[in-house]
Design a protein around this motif. Structure first.
Motif, PDB file in Angstrom:
ATOM      1  N   SER A 208      38.619 -25.534 -10.377  1.00  0.00           N
ATOM      2  CA  SER A 208      39.488 -25.713  -9.212  1.00  0.00           C
ATOM      3  C   SER A 208      40.923 -25.308  -9.531  1.00  0.00           C
ATOM      4  O   SER A 208      41.679 -24.936  -8.642  1.00  0.00           O
ATOM      5  N   GLY A 211      41.637 -21.720  -8.659  1.00  0.00           N
ATOM      6  CA  GLY A 211      41.417 -21.300  -7.283  1.00  0.00           C
ATOM      7  C   GLY A 211      39.989 -21.025  -6.886  1.00  0.00           C
ATOM      8  O   GLY A 211      39.743 -20.363  -5.882  1.00  0.00           O
ATOM      9  N   HIS A 213      36.585 -22.242  -5.175  1.00  0.00           N
ATOM     10  CA  HIS A 213      36.337 -23.273  -4.156  1.00  0.00           C
ATOM     11  C   HIS A 213      35.180 -24.155  -4.577  1.00  0.00           C
ATOM     12  O   HIS A 213      34.101 -24.095  -3.994  1.00  0.00           O
ATOM     13  N   ASP A 217      38.205 -28.627  -5.449  1.00  0.00           N
ATOM     14  CA  ASP A 217      39.054 -27.870  -4.539  1.00  0.00           C
ATOM     15  C   ASP A 217      38.765 -28.291  -3.098  1.00  0.00           C
ATOM     16  O   ASP A 217      39.689 -28.526  -2.310  1.00  0.00           O
ATOM     17  N   GLN A 220      40.252 -31.579  -2.367  1.00  0.00           N
ATOM     18  CA  GLN A 220      41.710 -31.515  -2.159  1.00  0.00           C
ATOM     19  C   GLN A 220      42.041 -30.998  -0.769  1.00  0.00           C
ATOM     20  O   GLN A 220      42.931 -31.519  -0.097  1.00  0.00           O
TER      21      GLN A 220
END
Lengths: 264, 243
Positions: A208, A211, A213, A217, A220
């Protein structure tokens, strides 16, 4: 567990006493659910977000499986190099193991994410090289170094007398490895290998940060979208719970294998 | 700083871009990051050892109301990612604390990293110490009891000193893991060496060069910890006991 089952009803009070804590916790949960009246506005978004969370977790599992697969293949090759009688062949294997075992996982993941290109040119075509695949590589590198060590340890754990006995029977070095040593190693490698898999699975959480997914992630994004205190608490608790539900059985099974191995 | 110039020139000749070292500000932030990582390591080492002793004492206490929850804590901590634990602490607990006491939250991100990694590695220390305590011969314990040691005295004066000797190799291993784990601090923007490097390479696009420096730095730290551990092992060695 099997013995408990066979004892049947006679062991029931004993079992009640042994699991008192778990039963209490379950009762407390039920009471909380019944009396505390879980606020709908907290659970409804969780239900809404659960498909996305599960999809994220599926990506985590995919990364972990690919990483351990790649790492095992690579690690066995390096482990084989490390067994070689030639120092010139052992040196690169040693360097590989030292470099990737002593590097923090997070740093390796940054390394593969930022150093590798985002697409590769193969025969005139540009193939995309997505971030999750780079993370997989970043996890496969330390996995391979650890598998190599596990492999070395397993081979070293076979008593030296077996080598001597086989040699006196006229086996060559390769024959001894293939016919006598390696079949025994497989069983010994299984518990540490599964341990490593659990570690790699937990390492996928780091994806995560670059970047990808994945589950965290998604969690968040969900917390930022819903933006409610109760929901934030709940969603991180469920992320923790999902990882626990996946890794705990693995670690229990590993312990079971270790214990069975120890008594042999 | 002529040797620094020479180093940059020499590595530039190899195709590596270390020019950020010549910039006083960027060099300063990198060194500050290394210092923060060092502080993190020292704080978490002390914290994790304290947590480890406390958890091991709870695990072997023989009281179910104490050992049960501790075992649950150990299993949850061992089987969940540290990053998720860090988020649970920093994003969830920190938020709840801030809500309760208002703006003046005493917990900085640095403190949260120290707390979480201390608890996480403390669990692993506790498991190693527990194995060590269980390896203390029963007769030694009986002898201590017959000499009038109370339970607490027995733990501190007999079981732990022997258990530490037995567990030292795995403790040192855990500490090396701990050193590597402090890189996680960059996830919540603590300015450690990894975070400082991220800031530099987003400016200069010299990831590989910084990676080499970071890996060397962590390698050096692990090496130092390993050497100290080996030294301690040799110093504490009792003939006929332990490995």
């Amino acid at each position: 567990m099997a013995t408990e089952l066979s004892l049947g009803s006679r062991a029931a009070p004993d079992r009640l006493r042994r699991h008192a804590g778990k039963i209490l916790a379950l009762a407390a949960l039920l009471v909380w659910l019944a009396a505390g009246a879980p606020p709908r506005e907290v659970f409804a978004p969780l239900w809404e977000w659960s498909p996305a969370l599960l999809k994220g977790f599926a990506l985590n599992i995919l990364i972990s499986l690919l990483a351990i697969g790649l790492g095992t293949l690579l690690g066995l090759a390096i482990g084989a190099l490390n067994l070689s009688p030639l120092r010139l062949l052992r040196l690169p294997g040693w360097l590989w193991v030292q470099a990737f075992r002593n590097a923090p996982l997070l740093v390796l993941i940054y390394f593969t994410t930022y150093v590798f290109p985002f697409e590769i040119r193969v025969a005139g075509h540009y193939l995309p090289f997505p971030d999750w695949l780079k993370v997989t590589l970043g996890l496969a590198l330390p996995a391979s170094a650890n598998v190599a060590e596990v492999f070395r340890g397993a081979v070293a754990s076979i008593p030296a007398t077996q080598w001597e006995a086989a040699r006196s029977l006229g086996f060559g070095r390769g024959q001894i490895l293939r016919a006598i040593i390696l079949p025994q190693c497989c069983k010994r490698m299984l518990p540490p290998w599964m341990n490593l898999y659990a570690v790699i699975t937990m390492g996928t959480a780091l994806a995560s940060l670059v970047g990808v997914h994945d589950l965290i992630d998604t969690a968040q994004i969900a917390t930022n979208t819903v933006n409610r205190v109760g929901f934030t608490v709940l969603i991180y608790a469920s992320v923790l719970g999902l990882f626990f539900a996946y890794c705990y059985p693995i670690s229990r099974f590993t312990r079971y294998l270790e214990r069975r191995h120890a008594f042999q | 700083m002529s040797w620094l110039d020479a180093f940059v020139q020499w590595t530039g000749w190899l195709g590596l871009d270390y020019r950020f070292l010549l910039d006083a500000y960027e060099r300063g932030s990198f060194v500050a990051g290394a210092w923060v990582t060092l502080q993190l390591c020292l704080c978490t080492m002390a914290g994790s050892l304290a947590v480890g002793v406390a958890l091991a004492a709870a695990l072997v206490s023989g009281r179910p109301w104490l050992a049960g929850p501790t075992r649950l804590f150990v299993e949850v901590t061992r089987n969940t990612p540290t990053l998720v634990q860090l988020y649970c602490a920093f994003l969830v607990l920190n938020m709840l604390i801030s809500e309760v006491i208002g703006g003046a939250n005493p917990f900085t991100p640095f403190a949260w990293v120290v707390i979480v990694i201390s608890l996480h590695k403390g669990v692993f220390h506790a498991e190693a110490l527990r194995a060590g305590i269980e390896a203390v011969p029963q007769v030694t314990l009986e002898a201590a009891t017959s000499l009038g040691f109370s339970r607490r005295q027995r733990l501190w004066r007999v079981e732990l000193p022997l258990a530490v000797r037995f567990a030292l190799p795995s403790l040192v291993n855990n500490l090396i893991e701990l050193v590597k784990m402090t890189a996680l601090a960059s996830a919540i923007a603590v300015g450690d060496i990894t975070y400082a490097s991220i800031l530099i390479w987003t400016q200069r696009d010299n990831v590989l060069e910084l990676m080499i420096l970071i890996l060397l730095f962590f390698g050096l730290l692990s090496f130092v910890v390993n050497c100290l551990g080996r030294g301690l092992e040799a110093r504490l060695r009792m003939p006929g006991y332990g490995h």
